[in-house]
Enzyme design. Structure first.
Site, PDB file in Angstrom:
ATOM      1  N   SER A 156       0.807  -1.225   0.000  1.00  0.00           N
ATOM      2  CA  SER A 156       0.000   0.000   0.000  1.00  0.00           C
ATOM      3  C   SER A 156       0.838   1.273   0.000  1.00  0.00           C
ATOM      4  O   SER A 156       0.703   2.112   0.877  1.00  0.00           O
ATOM      5  CB  SER A 156      -0.943  -0.008   1.200  1.00  0.00           C
ATOM      6  OG  SER A 156      -1.639  -1.227   1.260  1.00  0.00           O
ATOM      7  N   ARG A 171       7.612   6.419  -3.991  1.00  0.00           N
ATOM      8  CA  ARG A 171       8.093   7.066  -2.762  1.00  0.00           C
ATOM      9  C   ARG A 171       7.461   6.356  -1.575  1.00  0.00           C
ATOM     10  O   ARG A 171       6.439   5.691  -1.697  1.00  0.00           O
ATOM     11  CB  ARG A 171       7.714   8.554  -2.744  1.00  0.00           C
ATOM     12  CG  ARG A 171       6.221   8.768  -2.749  1.00  0.00           C
ATOM     13  CD  ARG A 171       5.794  10.230  -2.622  1.00  0.00           C
ATOM     14  NE  ARG A 171       4.338  10.276  -2.690  1.00  0.00           N
ATOM     15  CZ  ARG A 171       3.643  10.266  -3.811  1.00  0.00           C
ATOM     16  NH1 ARG A 171       4.267  10.255  -4.963  1.00  0.00           N
ATOM     17  NH2 ARG A 171       2.329  10.262  -3.799  1.00  0.00           N
ATOM     18  N   ASP A 209      -5.250  -2.416  -3.020  1.00  0.00           N
ATOM     19  CA  ASP A 209      -6.387  -2.884  -2.198  1.00  0.00           C
ATOM     20  C   ASP A 209      -7.743  -2.804  -2.905  1.00  0.00           C
ATOM     21  O   ASP A 209      -8.630  -3.622  -2.653  1.00  0.00           O
ATOM     22  CB  ASP A 209      -6.431  -2.181  -0.837  1.00  0.00           C
ATOM     23  CG  ASP A 209      -6.519  -0.667  -0.937  1.00  0.00           C
ATOM     24  OD1 ASP A 209      -6.423  -0.132  -2.051  1.00  0.00           O
ATOM     25  OD2 ASP A 209      -6.683  -0.018   0.113  1.00  0.00           O
TER      26      ASP A 209
HETATM   27 MG    MG Z   1      -8.586  -0.615   4.325  1.00  0.00          MG
END
Ligand code: MG
Ligand code: ADP
Length: 504
Positions: A156, A171, A209
């Site tokens: 993520s 980054r 996600d």
């Molecule tokens: Mg979540």
């Protein structure tokens, strides 16, 4: 001005009419198409290299790992082939010194070690058989590929994706700082460390996600239908949907399976309409943006997601507190308060701090339907240190909060509606097949009637209407980073074997 009049004046500014909604949808579609044509647009429309969605009949055991902000989760998912699965997982906090390690190696070695521990704990048989096989076989490869677990890697952080299992780190965010890793392929870094430990694991897919949520819903939704959209309404908001390859006009570098004619696109819709062509912009929206770390960016997200709704409400409240003629959280004397006291705001109240009002209290406000709003008044005390608020105070808080929440849900309907129209999912009007959408995140999960308000919005959209909205099935799909990532690993495994349409 009385509190009731003030409330009305402010609520009106958060109204988002059916006409606004339809304008929003048209602009969303326009910006989606623009993002499919070129880079550097407000909707990034990132190709994910995932070219098929599951229908619930998939089988097998897959691994998934999730490197989020604070924890590293390792899980194995056994897909039973009947829309059900069994998930086993372990979770460890990432040590601070690893988050700011000198070399990428240190972080990825730590992750690989966790995978090894997980396999020893939960897949001992498989693990030991693998070790035995490796020690007895003389072939240079040492072991056969089919004994290897495929792993989906939910990462993520911003990456520049180059293939289904490859992407370079743009980054770090969320407190991570390992400059050595920037620009490197995070899947390759993980694979290298896995190989050093001789684990029977292949990093098969890099997962966002939203895509995980789409896959998880597609697998778990009732019947054999497939989902068209996965969306997150949590801290932030974003969505990924199934697009026709022929509509993706910009270049998609690298190899991928073209046989399905489809690819999942990660819209990055938090940035929809950064230029404010159509989005509403109250003085409080403008102030929030100006005082944020990234003014001018994530403009849609700043009106929709959990991190921001509470702050919008806080800014409204602070504004009212500064108005001497508005008696909010203020009683001339105890006879003016229905609980016969006077209201006090403690100096440490979150009302006085940026981000000090968690949007969770907005869910509590919406849920409280007691005549005296006793629950909300208790929450105001506990969470915001506003002592003995009056019924009128609580009513104002509840109504303004509801207006902000309702606008967020209707804006969510803009994004969802636009994608339903762009994909033509409801085009066949003679069909009554359901169209599935997977959603995840605390806001959509816990805010009362959030989904109902989305449906209300969908019914008002031209080209969808009540009949179209009735076919849409929005379901919570938790665990996108577990089962969703496993499913992407499965699709990826199919691609390796040249059977990319494994799930179609
Ligand atoms: Mg979540
Ligand atoms: P993440 O987005 O990090 O995966 P969540 O989906 O749990 O995590 O979303 C967290 C966000 O949701 C926070 O901004 C928080 O303020 C908000 N939130 C948490 N609980 C609620 C609730 N009951 N109602 C509305 N918003 C909530």
């Amino acid at each position: 001005m009385s509190l009731a009049e003030e409330t009305k004046r402010i609520v009106a500014q958060f109204e988002y009419s059916d006409e606004d909604l339809n304008k929003g949808v048209q602009e969303f579609i326009r910006q989606m198409r623009e993002g499919l044509e070129k880079d550097g647009t407000s909707l990034s429309q990132i190709p994910t290299y995932v070219t098929a969605v599951p229908n619930g009949t998939e089988k097998g055991t897959y691994l998934a790992v999730d490197l989020g902000g604070t924890n590293f989760r390792v899980c194995s998912v056994q897909l039973n082939g009947d829309s059900t699965f069994n998930l086993t997982y372990s979770k460890v906090a990432i040590p601070k010194d690893i988050m700011t390690a000198k070399t990428a190696r240190e972080l990825f070695a730590f992750l690989a070690k966790q995978i090894e521990l997980f396999l020893q704990d939960h897949h001992e048989d498989h693990y030991e058989r693998h070790i035995r096989r490796r020690n007895t076989l003389s072939s240079p490869e040492g072991y056969k590929d089919e004994h290897v677990f495929r792993l989906g890697f939910t990462f993520s952080f911003p990456v520049h994706q180059l293939g289904i299992n490859s992407g370079t780190l743009i980054r770090w965010t969320k407190g991570f700082d390992i400059p050595d890793a920037v620009g490197k392929d995070v899947c390759a870094l993980l694979q290298e460390e896995i190989d050093k430990l001789h684990l029977p694991v292949k990093v098969a897919a890099l997962v966002n996600d939203t895509v995980g949520t789409l896959m998880a819903r597609s697998y778990a939704s009732p019947g054999k239908s497939k989902a068209v959209l996965g969306a997150i309404f949590g801290t932030g908001t974003n969505g990924a949907y199934v697009e026709k390859l022929s509509n993706i006009k910009k270049e998609v570098p690298g190899d991928f399976d073209k046989s399905t004619g489809l690819m999942i696109i990660n819209t990055e819709w938090g940035s929809f309409d950064n230029q404010l062509n159509v989005l509403p912009n109250t003085p409080w929206d403008a102030q929030l943006d100006k005082e944020s770390v990234n003014p001018g960016f994530q403009i849609f997200e700043k009106r929709v997601s959990g991190m921001f709704l509470g702050e919008i409400l806080r800014l409204v409240i602070v504004d009212l507190l500064n108005k001497t003629d508005v008696p909010l959280f203020m009683d001339e004397n105890s006879s003016h308060n229905d609980w016969k006291s006077t209201t006090t705001i403690a100096p440490l109240s979150g009302l006085y701090k940026q981000w000090g009002l968690d949007s969770a209290i907005m869910s509590a406000a919406a849920a409280d339907t007691t005549p005296e709003l006793a629950l909300l008044r208790q929450d105001l005390e506990t969470h915001l240190h506003v002592y003995t608020p009056s019924l009128e105070d609580a009513q104002l808080f509840k109504e303004i909060s509801a207006a902000i929440g309702r606008r967020a849900a209707r804006l969510s309907a803009v994004a969802i509606g636009a994608i339903l129209l762009q994909t033509g999912s409801l085009a066949d009007e003679s069909s009554d097949e359901p169209v599935d959408i997977g959603v995840d995140g605390s806001l959509v999960e816990h805010y009362p009637y959030f989904r109902d308000m989305i449906y209300e919005g969908l019914r008002a959209i031209e080209g969808i209407g009540p009949k179209g909205a009735e076919r849409v099935r929005i379901g919570i799909a938790k665990d996108g980073s577990g089962v969703g990532a496993a499913l992407i690993a499965l699709v990826a495994a199919g691609m390796e074997n040249g059977e990319g349409s494994i799930t179609l």
